[in-house]
Design an enzyme around this catalytic site. Structure first.
Site, PDB file in Angstrom:
ATOM      1  N   LYS A 111      -9.906  -9.476 -18.083  1.00 37.57           N
ATOM      2  CA  LYS A 111      -9.280  -9.409 -19.412  1.00 37.57           C
ATOM      3  C   LYS A 111     -10.352  -9.525 -20.490  1.00 37.57           C
ATOM      4  O   LYS A 111     -11.363 -10.206 -20.280  1.00 37.57           O
ATOM      5  CB  LYS A 111      -8.323 -10.589 -19.609  1.00 37.57           C
ATOM      6  CG  LYS A 111      -7.218 -10.692 -18.601  1.00 37.57           C
ATOM      7  CD  LYS A 111      -6.434 -11.998 -18.758  1.00 37.57           C
ATOM      8  CE  LYS A 111      -5.321 -12.039 -17.721  1.00 37.57           C
ATOM      9  NZ  LYS A 111      -4.624 -13.318 -17.653  1.00 37.57           N
ATOM     10  N   CYS A 158      -9.057 -20.519  37.253  1.00 36.66           N
ATOM     11  CA  CYS A 158      -8.348 -19.229  37.298  1.00 36.66           C
ATOM     12  C   CYS A 158      -9.274 -18.094  36.888  1.00 36.66           C
ATOM     13  O   CYS A 158      -9.259 -17.034  37.461  1.00 36.66           O
ATOM     14  CB  CYS A 158      -7.132 -19.289  36.383  1.00 36.66           C
ATOM     15  SG  CYS A 158      -6.361 -17.696  36.104  1.00 36.66           S
ATOM     16  N   CYS A 163      -2.513 -21.665  33.001  1.00 35.77           N
ATOM     17  CA  CYS A 163      -2.445 -21.469  34.447  1.00 35.77           C
ATOM     18  C   CYS A 163      -2.708 -22.836  35.098  1.00 35.77           C
ATOM     19  O   CYS A 163      -3.601 -23.562  34.648  1.00 35.77           O
ATOM     20  CB  CYS A 163      -3.525 -20.464  34.862  1.00 35.77           C
ATOM     21  SG  CYS A 163      -3.725 -20.362  36.643  1.00 35.77           S
ATOM     22  N   GLU A 196       2.434 -17.359 -12.289  1.00 32.75           N
ATOM     23  CA  GLU A 196       2.925 -16.871 -11.012  1.00 32.75           C
ATOM     24  C   GLU A 196       3.440 -18.028 -10.171  1.00 32.75           C
ATOM     25  O   GLU A 196       2.785 -19.069 -10.074  1.00 32.75           O
ATOM     26  CB  GLU A 196       1.742 -16.186 -10.309  1.00 32.75           C
ATOM     27  CG  GLU A 196       2.078 -15.048  -9.431  1.00 32.75           C
ATOM     28  CD  GLU A 196       2.393 -13.730 -10.131  1.00 32.75           C
ATOM     29  OE1 GLU A 196       2.482 -13.671 -11.382  1.00 32.75           O
ATOM     30  OE2 GLU A 196       2.579 -12.744  -9.401  1.00 32.75           O
ATOM     31  N   CYS A 205       1.158 -16.859  36.389  1.00 35.35           N
ATOM     32  CA  CYS A 205      -0.086 -16.540  35.680  1.00 35.35           C
ATOM     33  C   CYS A 205      -0.407 -15.050  35.835  1.00 35.35           C
ATOM     34  O   CYS A 205      -0.484 -14.547  36.961  1.00 35.35           O
ATOM     35  CB  CYS A 205      -1.241 -17.377  36.230  1.00 35.35           C
ATOM     36  SG  CYS A 205      -2.848 -16.816  35.611  1.00 35.35           S
ATOM     37  N   ASP A 259       0.825  -1.206   0.000  1.00 36.49           N
ATOM     38  CA  ASP A 259       0.000   0.000   0.000  1.00 36.49           C
ATOM     39  C   ASP A 259       0.855   1.250   0.000  1.00 36.49           C
ATOM     40  O   ASP A 259       0.621   2.185  -0.764  1.00 36.49           O
ATOM     41  CB  ASP A 259      -0.827   0.005   1.286  1.00 36.49           C
ATOM     42  CG  ASP A 259      -2.288  -0.089   0.971  1.00 36.49           C
ATOM     43  OD1 ASP A 259      -2.596  -0.532  -0.146  1.00 36.49           O
ATOM     44  OD2 ASP A 259      -3.099   0.268   1.842  1.00 36.49           O
ATOM     45  N   LYS A 283      -5.997 -12.492  -9.125  1.00 33.50           N
ATOM     46  CA  LYS A 283      -4.648 -11.921  -9.299  1.00 33.50           C
ATOM     47  C   LYS A 283      -3.764 -12.550  -8.230  1.00 33.50           C
ATOM     48  O   LYS A 283      -3.876 -12.249  -7.048  1.00 33.50           O
ATOM     49  CB  LYS A 283      -4.681 -10.407  -9.160  1.00 33.50           C
ATOM     50  CG  LYS A 283      -3.331  -9.772  -9.434  1.00 33.50           C
ATOM     51  CD  LYS A 283      -3.463  -8.272  -9.566  1.00 33.50           C
ATOM     52  CE  LYS A 283      -2.169  -7.577  -9.923  1.00 33.50           C
ATOM     53  NZ  LYS A 283      -0.993  -7.996  -9.212  1.00 33.50           N
TER      54      LYS A 283
HETATM   55  S1  IVH Z   1      -2.006 -11.282 -16.944  1.00 35.86           S
HETATM   56  C1  IVH Z   1       0.712  -8.525 -19.895  1.00 35.86           C
HETATM   57  N1  IVH Z   1      -3.195 -12.598 -15.080  1.00 35.86           N
HETATM   58  O1  IVH Z   1       0.214  -9.419 -11.808  1.00 35.86           O
HETATM   59  C2  IVH Z   1       0.565  -8.831 -18.465  1.00 35.86           C
HETATM   60  N2  IVH Z   1      -1.246 -11.387 -14.499  1.00 35.86           N
HETATM   61  O2  IVH Z   1       0.560  -6.554 -11.399  1.00 35.86           O
HETATM   62  C3  IVH Z   1      -0.489  -9.843 -18.337  1.00 35.86           C
HETATM   63  N3  IVH Z   1      -0.607 -11.605 -12.147  1.00 35.86           N
HETATM   64  O3  IVH Z   1       2.806  -8.993 -14.117  1.00 35.86           O
HETATM   65  C4  IVH Z   1      -0.546 -10.376 -16.993  1.00 35.86           C
HETATM   66  N4  IVH Z   1      -2.233 -12.970 -11.563  1.00 35.86           N
HETATM   67  O4  IVH Z   1       2.757 -11.167 -12.672  1.00 35.86           O
HETATM   68  C5  IVH Z   1      -2.170 -11.799 -15.374  1.00 35.86           C
HETATM   69  N5  IVH Z   1      -4.360 -13.861 -13.552  1.00 35.86           N
HETATM   70  C6  IVH Z   1      -3.334 -13.069 -13.841  1.00 35.86           C
HETATM   71  C7  IVH Z   1      -2.386 -12.672 -12.875  1.00 35.86           C
HETATM   72  C8  IVH Z   1      -1.361 -11.818 -13.241  1.00 35.86           C
HETATM   73  C9  IVH Z   1      -1.151 -12.311 -11.159  1.00 35.86           C
HETATM   74  C10 IVH Z   1       0.588 -10.765 -11.986  1.00 35.86           C
HETATM   75  C11 IVH Z   1       1.516 -10.792 -13.158  1.00 35.86           C
HETATM   76  C12 IVH Z   1       1.580  -9.360 -13.616  1.00 35.86           C
HETATM   77  C13 IVH Z   1       1.242  -8.634 -12.353  1.00 35.86           C
HETATM   78  C14 IVH Z   1       0.784  -7.210 -12.608  1.00 35.86           C
END
Ligand code: IVH
Length: 694
Positions: free
Chosen positions: A301, A441, A435, A175, A419, A41, A120
């Protein structure tokens, strides 16, 4: 956009230059050995601050700025990527998601009708190169254009097979991470080796991926999220992979024996509307806390190859995808103290006092430290910067100290010798210290809890009164209350006839409380009010609960394999007390419970048919001040009412919520319900709906 995230305000060029350096150092540590000098963050906030400054002062942009890079300040390897490994742009809420989708559709000149929605994954991006079906090289993301060769890790990564099902040439992207059990195992191995642990699964995975000559091997897990033909490949497969929708590419990847999120509870789906996308976002977010691996958002996507091709890429990210970020669940803060408390069952538990931090939407000041061994294992010291984790309803916990942020002023944590509640000796023979007096207790607190408004609801039993009765030898636990005679109570100091009769009447009434409340009164660890109701509704009688083994207890929603054996063991400890309650005539069944339809189904089956009830199958959340017929009820009583009427009381609004009962001053839950299209009722409307059960 109303849900814009905060950013660090940079006043001048010096502050800007310092911020760039800070971000570079943090990114180098993050992508390098996976350690953290800034939590996610704070890093995001800093980069947004840098970005904002650069927009205002375009002439001052430093060439090293993380904003111009694919992955700021990463450790650059020497293996060029065939196709750059890009980043993703972020959104932080439904409104920003809608704005992004609208601008994408404007660019395409048509609506997007197929969206792929997937988790993600919070690990490290890698590229896995297969030739003729054999895994020949694994490369980290590095700076996005070139990465490090980490092929030495082949064999230690579950889900990334050495051979694919078919002899194909392809590059897989995904990943690498550690699951919860892999992380536990890695920490144990490292502990045994050099007495330290990893700060979190992500840094453990990063360190493990790059480590070449460790004397111990830790397992990692791969989840694929993409497949790329090599740029010069014109084979039939290459052409097909370029044309298939993303969802079908992922099905093909899984068919090759590679792990993808499809095997998890949060697998990818294809949504046809933005509403469906948002619904899936909520579903994944709701499951986050229970997942055995970390996710930090949801990736949305364009599913169709044609949409992706037309949308194209900016310099750092595809325009056809976006990361919907979830609130941080992990932050770095200071450990300012450790408090020691003896629980109702006699367990002595340390609690971390923290410099307050915001985590997953709430301010965290305390976190669990489990036990003494935990403190020693993690090598914690007072004044340490610590990684704190919290997600959903999970109790916040301290993960580990960030050792390289130590200043030298840290102090050892004082471990109690007696305790902390009664001063008697400590039984340290088990990992959880206790304890020596056990439950005795905290007997006053235990009896007070049992008599509380949400348990047996015995009015007029203040702590001082309980103390008096204990001192006089009239009671030793709360079951003894049911055996008090009028003479005994009258004999106590400051106890007149009226108050004696009132107290005895309240005790008599308590005998009629339903099993859920009687069970709650026992104070079994991890079974608060709503869990006690679930247990009571599941089993129907105290006999059935006591007859259940750990496996049968686990069948209750929300009780996992870790908790179940503890519940069974505590019930055994409570045998005498429960027997006394039974003998006194306290209710040991749940009203309205009907035995399971199939008599052979055993104690694990759910109660009888509730489909006729007004809230059957509904998940109901209550927020704000109650009014009308509900005004006098505690929140627990409203929850009991919901469950009597066939519903399920829940605390957070999600796409699964069927109804929000919103009183005066309902805040963020109401806003969220509105954005999700969840039905909202006033307390009065709700009272009318469940009137028969009030
Ligand atoms: S698609 C062209 N799908 O998140 C890049 N990335 O913050 C397309 N990541 O670099 C990435 N889960 O390392 C994609 N389901 C997922 C993902 C994912 C994790 C990571 C990946 C990316 C980073 C970006």
């Amino acid at each position: 956009m109303t849900d814009a995230p905060p950013s660090t305000l940079l006043a001048d060029q010096t502050a800007y230059a310092e911020a760039v350096q800070l971000a570079l150092d943090a990114a180098a540590a993050y992508y390098g050995d996976g350690t953290s000098t800034l939590d996610d963050d704070s890093y995001d906030r800093l980069v947004r601050g840098i970005q904002a400054y650069e927009v205002e002062h375009p002439g001052e942009v430093l060439p090293t700025s993380p904003t111009g890079k694919v992955a700021g300040g990463a450790v650059v390897g020497d293996v060029p990527h065939t196709v750059p490994m890009l980043s993703l742009d972020n959104v932080f809420g439904a409104e920003q998601l809608a704005d992004w989708a609208a601008s994408l559709e404007r660019r395409l000149g048509r609506p997007v009708t197929e969206w792929s929605v997937e988790p993600k994954l919070d690990g490290l991006a890698i590229s896995a190169r297969y030739r003729a079906g054999r895994l020949v090289q694994v490369v980290t993301r590095g700076d996005g254009t070139a990465g490090e060769d980490v092929s030495h890790a082949i064999g230690a990564i579950v889900g990334l097979p050495a051979r694919l099902a078919e002899p194909v040439t392809v590059e897989l992207r995904g990943e690498v991470m550690m699951t919860a059990s892999q992380f536990e195992d890695a920490c144990a191995k490292r502990q045994a080796h050099d007495g330290t642990t990893f700060a979190n699964p992500r840094s453990a995975a990063a360190g493990t991926l790059r480590a070449q000559d460790r004397p111990y091997v830790c397992e990692l897990t791969f989840f694929g999220y993409g497949a790329l033909p090599y740029p010069d490949d014109t084979s039939e497969l290459a052409v097909r992979l370029r044309e298939l929708p993303h969802s079908e590419v992922m099905a093909w990847v899984a068919g090759q024996g590679v792990r993808t999120p499809a095997v998890t509870d949060v697998g990818g789906i294809v949504a046809t509307t933005l509403e469906q996308v948002q619904e899936r976002v909520e579903q994944i977010a709701a499951k986050r806390a229970e997942l055995p691996f970390g996710i930090d958002g949801i990736v949305i996507k364009c599913d169709l190859a044609a949409d992706q091709a037309q949308a194209g890429f900016s310099s750092r990210a595809p325009r056809w995808a976006i990361a919907y970020k979830l609130p941080a669940t992990e932050k770095i803060t200071k450990l300012v103290g450790v408090e020691w408390n003896t629980g109702r069952s006699g367990i002595i538990a340390p609690r971390a006092v923290l410099e307050p931090v915001e985590l997953d939407g709430s301010i965290v000041t305390y976190a669990t430290l489990h036990n003494v061994a935990d403190i020693t294992r993690r090598g914690l010291m007072l004044g340490d910067s610590v990684v704190v984790y919290k997600a959903g309803d999970v109790i916040p916990r301290v993960e580990a100290p960030v050792v390289h942020l130590r200043t030298g002023d840290e102090q050892p944590i004082a471990i109690p010798q007696v305790c902390p509640t009664c001063g008697d000796a400590i039984d340290a023979s088990q990992e959880r210290w206790r304890c020596v007096r056990g439950r005795a207790c905290r007997v006053i607190a235990s009896i007070g809890y049992a008599a509380g408004r949400d348990q047996l609801d015995i009015e007029g039993l203040a702590e001082s009164r309980i103390q008096q009765m204990l001192d006089a030898g009239l009671i030793a636990d709360f079951a003894d209350l049911f055996y008090l005679t009028r003479e005994q109570v009258l004999g106590l100091e400051r106890m007149g006839e009226t108050s004696t009769d009132n107290l005895l009447a309240a005790i008599e009434r308590a005998k009629a409380q339903p099993l859920s409340r009687v069970f709650c009164a026992l104070g079994v660890r991890g079974t608060g009010r709503s869990m006690s109701r679930r247990i009571a509704r599941h089993f129907g009688s105290m006999d059935a609960i006591r007859a259940a083994d750990a496996e049968a207890i686990e069948a209750v929603e929300g009780i996992g394999p870790k908790k179940a054996p503890g519940v069974v063991a505590e019930l055994v400890e409570l045998t005498d007390l429960i027997d006394k309650l039974v003998k006194a005539g306290v209710t040991m069944t749940e009203p309205g419970w009907t035995p399971p339809a199939d008599p052979g189904a055993g104690s694990g089956a759910e109660p009888g048919d509730t489909s006729e009830l007004p809230l059957a199958g509904m998940s109901v959340v209550v927020t704000g001040a109650m009014s009308g017929a509900l005004e006098a009820l505690t929140r627990n009583q409203v929850n009991e009412l919901i469950e009597r009427a066939g519903g399920r009381a829940s605390s957070g609004v999600s796409a699964k919520t069927s109804l929000l009962v919103a009183g005066e001053k309902a805040g963020s839950k109401r806003t969220k319900a509105e954005s999700l299209g969840v039905r909202i009722a006033s307390p009065e409307e709700f009272a009318a709906l469940v009137g028969a059960f009030l």
